[in-house]
Design a protein around this motif. Structure first.
Motif, short mmCIF file in Angstrom:
data_model
loop_
_atom_site.label_atom_id
_atom_site.label_comp_id
_atom_site.label_asym_id
_atom_site.label_seq_id
_atom_site.Cartn_x
_atom_site.Cartn_y
_atom_site.Cartn_z
N LYS A 109 42.24 48.65 96.77
CA LYS A 109 41.23 48.83 95.74
C LYS A 109 41.93 49.23 94.43
O LYS A 109 42.90 49.99 94.45
CB LYS A 109 40.20 49.88 96.13
CG LYS A 109 39.24 49.41 97.21
CD LYS A 109 38.12 50.42 97.44
CE LYS A 109 37.13 49.91 98.49
NZ LYS A 109 36.02 50.88 98.71
N VAL A 110 41.41 48.72 93.33
CA VAL A 110 42.00 49.03 92.03
C VAL A 110 41.59 50.44 91.62
O VAL A 110 40.40 50.73 91.44
CB VAL A 110 41.57 48.00 90.96
CG1 VAL A 110 42.00 48.47 89.57
CG2 VAL A 110 42.18 46.65 91.27
N ASP A 111 42.57 51.30 91.49
CA ASP A 111 42.32 52.68 91.09
C ASP A 111 42.20 52.81 89.58
O ASP A 111 41.35 53.53 89.07
CB ASP A 111 43.46 53.56 91.61
CG ASP A 111 43.29 55.01 91.22
OD1 ASP A 111 42.15 55.49 91.22
OD2 ASP A 111 44.30 55.67 90.91
N GLN A 112 43.06 52.07 88.85
CA GLN A 112 43.05 52.21 87.40
C GLN A 112 43.55 50.95 86.71
O GLN A 112 44.47 50.28 87.20
CB GLN A 112 43.92 53.39 86.98
CG GLN A 112 43.93 53.69 85.49
CD GLN A 112 44.54 55.04 85.18
OE1 GLN A 112 44.00 56.08 85.55
NE2 GLN A 112 45.66 55.03 84.50
N ILE A 113 42.94 50.62 85.60
CA ILE A 113 43.42 49.57 84.70
C ILE A 113 43.51 50.16 83.31
O ILE A 113 42.55 50.79 82.82
CB ILE A 113 42.49 48.34 84.70
CG1 ILE A 113 42.62 47.56 86.00
CG2 ILE A 113 42.81 47.43 83.53
CD1 ILE A 113 41.82 46.29 86.05
N GLU A 114 44.64 49.97 82.67
CA GLU A 114 44.83 50.40 81.28
C GLU A 114 45.14 49.18 80.43
O GLU A 114 46.02 48.39 80.76
CB GLU A 114 45.97 51.41 81.19
CG GLU A 114 45.67 52.71 81.91
CD GLU A 114 46.82 53.69 81.82
OE1 GLU A 114 47.98 53.24 81.92
OE2 GLU A 114 46.57 54.89 81.65
N MET A 115 44.40 49.03 79.35
CA MET A 115 44.56 47.91 78.43
C MET A 115 44.93 48.44 77.06
O MET A 115 44.42 49.48 76.62
CB MET A 115 43.24 47.13 78.37
CG MET A 115 43.10 46.20 77.19
SD MET A 115 41.40 45.57 77.06
CE MET A 115 41.29 45.32 75.29
N ASP A 116 45.84 47.74 76.36
CA ASP A 116 46.15 48.14 74.99
C ASP A 116 46.48 46.92 74.15
O ASP A 116 46.94 45.90 74.66
CB ASP A 116 47.33 49.13 74.97
CG ASP A 116 48.62 48.53 75.47
OD1 ASP A 116 49.34 47.91 74.66
OD2 ASP A 116 48.92 48.66 76.67
N PHE A 117 46.20 47.03 72.85
CA PHE A 117 46.54 45.97 71.91
C PHE A 117 46.96 46.59 70.58
O PHE A 117 46.53 47.70 70.23
CB PHE A 117 45.37 45.00 71.71
CG PHE A 117 44.16 45.59 71.04
CD1 PHE A 117 44.00 45.51 69.66
CD2 PHE A 117 43.18 46.21 71.79
CE1 PHE A 117 42.88 46.06 69.04
CE2 PHE A 117 42.05 46.75 71.17
CZ PHE A 117 41.90 46.67 69.79
N GLU A 118 47.81 45.89 69.85
CA GLU A 118 48.28 46.35 68.55
C GLU A 118 48.80 45.16 67.77
O GLU A 118 49.60 44.38 68.29
CB GLU A 118 49.36 47.41 68.69
CG GLU A 118 49.86 47.94 67.35
CD GLU A 118 50.87 49.08 67.50
OE1 GLU A 118 51.28 49.64 66.47
OE2 GLU A 118 51.25 49.39 68.65
N GLY A 119 48.37 45.04 66.53
CA GLY A 119 48.84 43.94 65.70
C GLY A 119 48.56 42.61 66.35
O GLY A 119 47.43 42.30 66.74
N ASN A 120 49.60 41.80 66.50
CA ASN A 120 49.47 40.49 67.13
C ASN A 120 50.22 40.40 68.46
O ASN A 120 50.48 39.31 68.95
CB ASN A 120 49.96 39.40 66.17
CG ASN A 120 49.05 39.27 64.96
OD1 ASN A 120 47.84 39.12 65.11
ND2 ASN A 120 49.63 39.33 63.78
N THR B 129 43.58 48.28 63.60
CA THR B 129 45.01 48.04 63.75
C THR B 129 45.47 48.02 65.21
O THR B 129 46.40 47.31 65.56
CB THR B 129 45.83 49.09 62.99
OG1 THR B 129 45.58 50.39 63.56
CG2 THR B 129 45.48 49.10 61.52
N LYS B 130 44.80 48.80 66.06
CA LYS B 130 45.18 48.84 67.47
C LYS B 130 44.06 49.48 68.27
O LYS B 130 43.13 50.07 67.70
CB LYS B 130 46.48 49.60 67.68
CG LYS B 130 46.44 51.06 67.23
CD LYS B 130 47.79 51.72 67.42
CE LYS B 130 47.76 53.16 66.91
NZ LYS B 130 49.08 53.83 67.08
N GLY B 131 44.16 49.38 69.58
CA GLY B 131 43.15 49.98 70.43
C GLY B 131 43.61 50.06 71.87
O GLY B 131 44.63 49.47 72.25
N SER B 132 42.86 50.80 72.67
CA SER B 132 43.18 50.93 74.09
C SER B 132 41.91 51.19 74.87
O SER B 132 40.91 51.65 74.32
CB SER B 132 44.19 52.06 74.33
OG SER B 132 43.60 53.32 74.01
#
Length: 333
Positions: free
Chosen positions: A130-141, A197-200
């Motif tokens: 089972k998936v305990d955690q997912i972390e997503m992030d983005f910044e710029g391109n 500019t970025k996010g998570s």
């Protein structure tokens, strides 16, 4: 010959039930880091006094298999991972763009996955995950990055290879911020385009291994309450977003003691297929943010709006909703 850490792959498939591992991967994809096989193995001392000033024996109290890896947002497999973290997915034919649309929201139960891992010439399999955690992030391109942690029930080492013949998704592109649309609102459920500019975003299920007497590996993996947290950084022209978060309105002058909920809507494009889209949205976000600091060197102020424990406003609501457009028909079969 040494184990070459630059050679890594993950294969994954949904299981039909807890007890039946999937026969072969439905998807295979590349990695940017992490462990394709993880084993939390607890060894304890048999604490007994036996006429000498030392212990006599040790035993294995528990063995919990799993995976913990980082990857890019490959459009074919990513909906499966988000579904495995959220619990509900509705798939349908798509009238425009890619062939299919998948909407992922909060569900009561999480599906079980089988993972196959490769590092160098070493192949492993981890069942009943089972998936305990997912972390997503983005910044710029930069390509969207995802960290995935899962807890399983059983494991096998020394496989000859992955079963089946599936080309890795590494060659098909991935989701990127380039050309995307990023909307934020700090007071209300109708976000507007903002200079992001970025996010998570982090989805955490507080999963725990469920042991039984006489078993070293878990009898089951129990999920807890879904916790949704993250942040979005904005480089604004004025302090309107901050003001609305603090006062509840664009014209407000006094901080309010009432909770002001905001919203966001982030749309990402694909590096190779313009028809593939990914949207992440939430409409009951408890934003918080510090007022910017003075810097003698100058520069544009950035506001980092963070949030924790996004809630729902109705019985059938979801703290966050993911919408994917791709060419994969289904994830529940």
């Amino acid at each position: 010959m040494s184990v070459n850490t630059s050679i890594g792959l993950i294969g994954v498939a949904k299981q039909a039930d807890k007890a039946t591992p999937a026969p072969a991967p439905a998807f295979v994809h590349g990695l940017t880091g992490g462990q394709t096989f993880k084993l939390d193995r607890s060894v304890e001392s048999a604490n007994v006094s036996c006429g000498i000033r030392a212990g006599t024996d040790s035993y294995v109290s528990s063995v919990t298999p799993g995976v913990d890896f980082e990857t890019y947002g490959y459009s074919d497999v990513l909906p499966l991972y988000i579904y495995a973290a959220m619990g509900n997915i509705v798939s349908s034919s798509n009238d425009s763009g890619a062939s299919y649309k998948h909407v992922v929201t909060l569900g009561d139960l999480l599906p079980y996955l089988t993972f196959w891992g490769r590092i160098g010439g070493e192949y492993t399999r981890t069942d009943g995950c089972k998936v305990d955690q997912i972390e997503m992030d983005f910044e710029g391109n930069k390509p969207l990055g995802f960290g995935i942690t899962a807890i399983g029930l059983d494991a096998e080492l020394g496989l000859a290879k992955f079963p089946g013949e599936i080309d890795p998704s590494c060659f098909d592109g991935y989701y990127v911020p380039t050309g995307g649309v990023f909307k934020v609102e700090t007071a209300g459920s109708s976000p507007v385009v903002a200079p992001v500019t970025k996010g998570s975003l982090s989805l955490s299920n507080s999963c725990a291994a469920d042991p039984l007497a006489g078993m070293v590996t878990p009898a089951d993996v129990a999920e807890g309450k879904l916790s949704t947290s993250g942040s979005v950084t904005v480089k604004p022209d004025d302090m309107a977003l901050y003001r609305k978060m603090i006062t509840g309105s664009a014209s407000g002058k006094k901080p309010t003691g009432g909770m002001v909920y905001g919203s966001f809507d982030w749309e990402f494009t694909h590096s190779k297929n313009p028809k593939h889209k990914m949207t992440v949205s939430a409409s009951r976000v408890p934003f918080t943010c510090d007022f910017p600091s003075v810097d003698p060197e100058g520069g544009a102020a950035e506001l980092d709006f963070s949030f924790e424990n996004v809630g729902v406003d109705s019985r059938g609501g979801s703290p966050v909703t993911f919408t994917f457009e791709n060419d994969t028909a289904s994830y529940v079969g």
